[in-house]
Design a protein around this motif. Structure first.
Motif, PDB file in Angstrom:
ATOM      1  N   VAL A 106       0.836  -1.209   0.000  1.00 42.42           N
ATOM      2  CA  VAL A 106       0.000   0.000   0.000  1.00 42.42           C
ATOM      3  C   VAL A 106       0.865   1.249   0.000  1.00 42.42           C
ATOM      4  O   VAL A 106       0.604   2.216  -0.723  1.00 42.42           O
ATOM      5  N   ALA A 107       1.917   1.235   0.818  1.00 44.21           N
ATOM      6  CA  ALA A 107       2.798   2.394   0.905  1.00 44.21           C
ATOM      7  C   ALA A 107       3.439   2.709  -0.439  1.00 44.21           C
ATOM      8  O   ALA A 107       3.600   3.876  -0.808  1.00 44.21           O
ATOM      9  N   ARG A 108       3.800   1.660  -1.183  1.00 44.88           N
ATOM     10  CA  ARG A 108       4.380   1.887  -2.514  1.00 44.88           C
ATOM     11  C   ARG A 108       3.357   2.470  -3.470  1.00 44.88           C
ATOM     12  O   ARG A 108       3.679   3.337  -4.301  1.00 44.88           O
ATOM     13  N   SER A 109       2.116   2.014  -3.376  1.00 44.41           N
ATOM     14  CA  SER A 109       1.089   2.459  -4.334  1.00 44.41           C
ATOM     15  C   SER A 109       0.670   3.902  -4.108  1.00 44.41           C
ATOM     16  O   SER A 109       0.270   4.590  -5.054  1.00 44.41           O
ATOM     17  N   ILE A 110       0.726   4.376  -2.861  1.00 43.12           N
ATOM     18  CA  ILE A 110       0.314   5.768  -2.609  1.00 43.12           C
ATOM     19  C   ILE A 110       1.504   6.698  -2.444  1.00 43.12           C
ATOM     20  O   ILE A 110       1.351   7.845  -2.033  1.00 43.12           O
ATOM     21  N   ALA A 111       2.719   6.188  -2.737  1.00 46.80           N
ATOM     22  CA  ALA A 111       3.935   7.010  -2.798  1.00 46.80           C
ATOM     23  C   ALA A 111       4.181   7.769  -1.504  1.00 46.80           C
ATOM     24  O   ALA A 111       4.297   8.990  -1.489  1.00 46.80           O
ATOM     25  N   LEU A 112       4.243   7.031  -0.390  1.00 49.42           N
ATOM     26  CA  LEU A 112       4.561   7.675   0.876  1.00 49.42           C
ATOM     27  C   LEU A 112       6.050   8.014   0.922  1.00 49.42           C
ATOM     28  O   LEU A 112       6.802   7.685   0.034  1.00 49.42           O
ATOM     29  N   ASP A 113       6.468   8.641   2.037  1.00 51.34           N
ATOM     30  CA  ASP A 113       7.844   9.134   2.088  1.00 51.34           C
ATOM     31  C   ASP A 113       8.851   7.993   2.033  1.00 51.34           C
ATOM     32  O   ASP A 113       8.593   6.877   2.493  1.00 51.34           O
ATOM     33  N   ARG A 114      10.009   8.299   1.496  1.00 53.89           N
ATOM     34  CA  ARG A 114      11.051   7.318   1.233  1.00 53.89           C
ATOM     35  C   ARG A 114      11.554   6.636   2.500  1.00 53.89           C
ATOM     36  O   ARG A 114      11.846   5.453   2.507  1.00 53.89           O
ATOM     37  N   ALA A 115      11.624   7.371   3.599  1.00 52.36           N
ATOM     38  CA  ALA A 115      12.129   6.786   4.847  1.00 52.36           C
ATOM     39  C   ALA A 115      11.224   5.652   5.318  1.00 52.36           C
ATOM     40  O   ALA A 115      11.696   4.596   5.764  1.00 52.36           O
ATOM     41  N   LEU A 116       9.902   5.872   5.217  1.00 51.98           N
ATOM     42  CA  LEU A 116       8.965   4.825   5.636  1.00 51.98           C
ATOM     43  C   LEU A 116       9.058   3.608   4.717  1.00 51.98           C
ATOM     44  O   LEU A 116       9.040   2.462   5.181  1.00 51.98           O
ATOM     45  N   LEU A 117       9.167   3.844   3.421  1.00 46.60           N
ATOM     46  CA  LEU A 117       9.298   2.726   2.479  1.00 46.60           C
ATOM     47  C   LEU A 117      10.548   1.914   2.768  1.00 46.60           C
ATOM     48  O   LEU A 117      10.524   0.679   2.761  1.00 46.60           O
TER      49      LEU A 117
END
Length: 350
Positions: free
Chosen positions: A74-85
Motif C-alpha cells: 500500500v505504501a508503494r502504491s500511494i507514494a509515501l515518504d522514502r524513509a517509511l518505504l
C-alpha cells in the motif's frame, strides 16, 4: 483571477507536501504497533534463534509478517515518504528470512545433506547411474581393443594434453620410470599445485557432463563414451607392454573415486534428460523443477568425490610406490563409497 491562480500555483507544492506528510503519519500511526511487535520478534529470533519464541509468538509471527508486506504494498502504491518505504522494505526482508529461512546452522545443513539427501538422491537415480556405467564401459572396451590392435589409435583417441610424452613410441621402461613409478615431487607441488589443477579440471568435466543432459542426454552419453575411449586407449597401450596390472593399480588409487564422480554427474544429466523427454503427467518445465533438485544434489555431492580424487591423485599416487598398496587404498575407498550410497540415510527413508 490571474492573481488567485498564481497564489494557488505557488502554494500548490507546499500543500501537496503537507498532504503527503499527513497521509504518511496517519498510515504509520494506524499500523506501527504491529511493525514494532514484528521487529521485536525478529530481533529476538536473530539474536537467540527462533526456538526462543513461544507458541503464541510463533502464531503471531506469520500474521504480522503478512500484515507488514501488505502495508509495504500500500505504501508503494500511494507514494509515501522514502524513509517509511525503506523501513518497511528492511523489516519485510528480515521477517521473510526468519519465517522462511533455514531453521538449522550451516553445519546442520551439511550433516543433513551428506547424511541423507545426497545418498538418497543417488539411490533414486540408480538406473541412470548404471546406464552411464554401461556407456563408459563400452567406451573403455572400444578404446582398449582399438589401441591394443593398432597403437596408431592412441594418438587419435587421446588428446595431446593428456598423452604428454606417452604414445606408441614409449617403451616399457619409459612408462615405468616416468609415469607409474615416477618420483614424488614433494607436498608443495603435489597438493598445492597438481591436486588443485586436477580438481578444477575434473569438476569442469563433471559439471559439463551433467549440464549437457538438458540436450536430451545425447551429449552426456557422447562425453561419457569419449572419456571411456581415452581410458581404454591408455589401458591398451600399457597392455601391449605387459603393464596391465601396474597401470590399473596406478589408476585405482584415485580412479575409483574419480570415475564414480564422473558417473554420478552423468547420472544427473541422464536423469534430467529422462524427465524432459518423458515428463509423465507433468509439463516438461514442471518435471524439470521436480527432478532437477535431485539431479543437482547428485552433482553437488560428486564435487566432494572429485576433491577426494584430486587429493589422492595429486598427493598420494606417486608417494605410494607399491602397486598392491595402490589397489588396496583405491578399492577400499571405493567399497566405502558403495557402503555409503547403499546404507546412508536409510532409516530416515523408512
Amino acid at each position: 483571477m490571474d492573481m488567485t491562480a498564481g497564489t494557488t500555483a505557488a502554494n500548490g507544492p507546499d500543500e501537496l507536501h503537507a498532504k503527503v506528510i499527513l497521509r504518511s503519519s496517519e498510515f504509520r500511526l494506524k499500523r506501527q504497533d504491529d511493525w514494532l511487535a514484528l521487529e521485536a520478534l525478529i530481533s529476538r529470533a536473530e539474536r537467540r534463534g527462533i526456538k526462543t519464541l513461544n507458541a503464541e509468538d510463533l502464531q503471531r509471527l506469520p500474521v504480522l509478517y503478512r500484515s507488514t508486506v501488505s502495508a509495504l504494498s500500500v505504501a508503494r502504491s500511494i507514494a509515501l515518504d522514502r524513509a517509511l518505504l525503506s523501513y518497511l522494505e528492511n523489516l519485510s526482508l528480515r521477517a521473510f528470512l526468519v519465517v522462511y529461512g533455514p531453521r538449522g546452522t550451516l553445519l546442520q545443513g551439511m550433516s543433513r545433506f551428506f547424511g541423507h539427501d545426497f545418498p538418497a538422491a543417488v539411490r533414486s537415480a540408480a538406473p541412470h547411474f548404471f546406464i552411464a556405467l554401461f556407456v563408459l564401459a563400452a567406451g573403455i572396451a572400444a578404446g582398449f581393443i582399438l589401441t591394443a590392435s593398432d597403437e596408431g589409435w592412441f594418438s587419435s583417441l587421446v588428446p595431446a594434453g593428456l598423452a604428454v610424452d606417452r604414445g606408441p613410441e614409449s617403451t616399457r621402461e619409459d612408462l615405468l620410470t616416468r609415469e607409474i613409478f615416477a618420483p614424488w615431487e614433494g607436498p608443495a607441488h603435489a597438493f598445492a599445485l597438481f591436486a588443485n589443477t586436477l580438481f578444477q579440471n575434473n569438476t569442469m568435466v563433471g559439471i559439463l557432463c551433467f549440464s549437457l543432459g538438458l540436450a536430451a542426454g545425447i551429449p552426456t552419453i557422447l562425453l561419457l563414451l569419449h572419456n571411456g575411449l581415452i581410458l581404454g586407449a591408455f589401458l591398451g597401450l600399457h597392455y601391449n607392454r605387459s603393464l596391465t596390472f601396474e597401470i590399473v593399480g596406478w589408476l585405482s588409487i584415485h580412479g575409483v573415486t574419480e570415475i564414480t564422480a564422473i558417473l554420478l554427474c552423468g547420472a544427473g544429466g541422464l536423469l534430467i534428460a529422462d524427465k524432459i523427454v518423458f515428463p509423465g503427467r507433468y509439463s516438461r518445465l514442471q518435471s524439470l523443477g521436480i527432478h532437477g533438485r535431485v539431479a543437482a544434489q547428485i552433482v553437488i555431492g560428486a564435487v566432494l568425490l572429485f576433491f577426494v580424487a584430486a587429493i589422492l591423485e595429486g598427493g598420494f599416487r606417486q608417494l605410494i610406490q607399491s602397486t598392491l598398496w595402490r589397489y588396496a587404498i583405491g578399492w577400499s575407498i571405493g567399497a566405502l563409497w558403495l557402503l555409503y550410497f547403499v546404507k546412508a540415510g536409510r532409516r530416515e527413508d523408512g
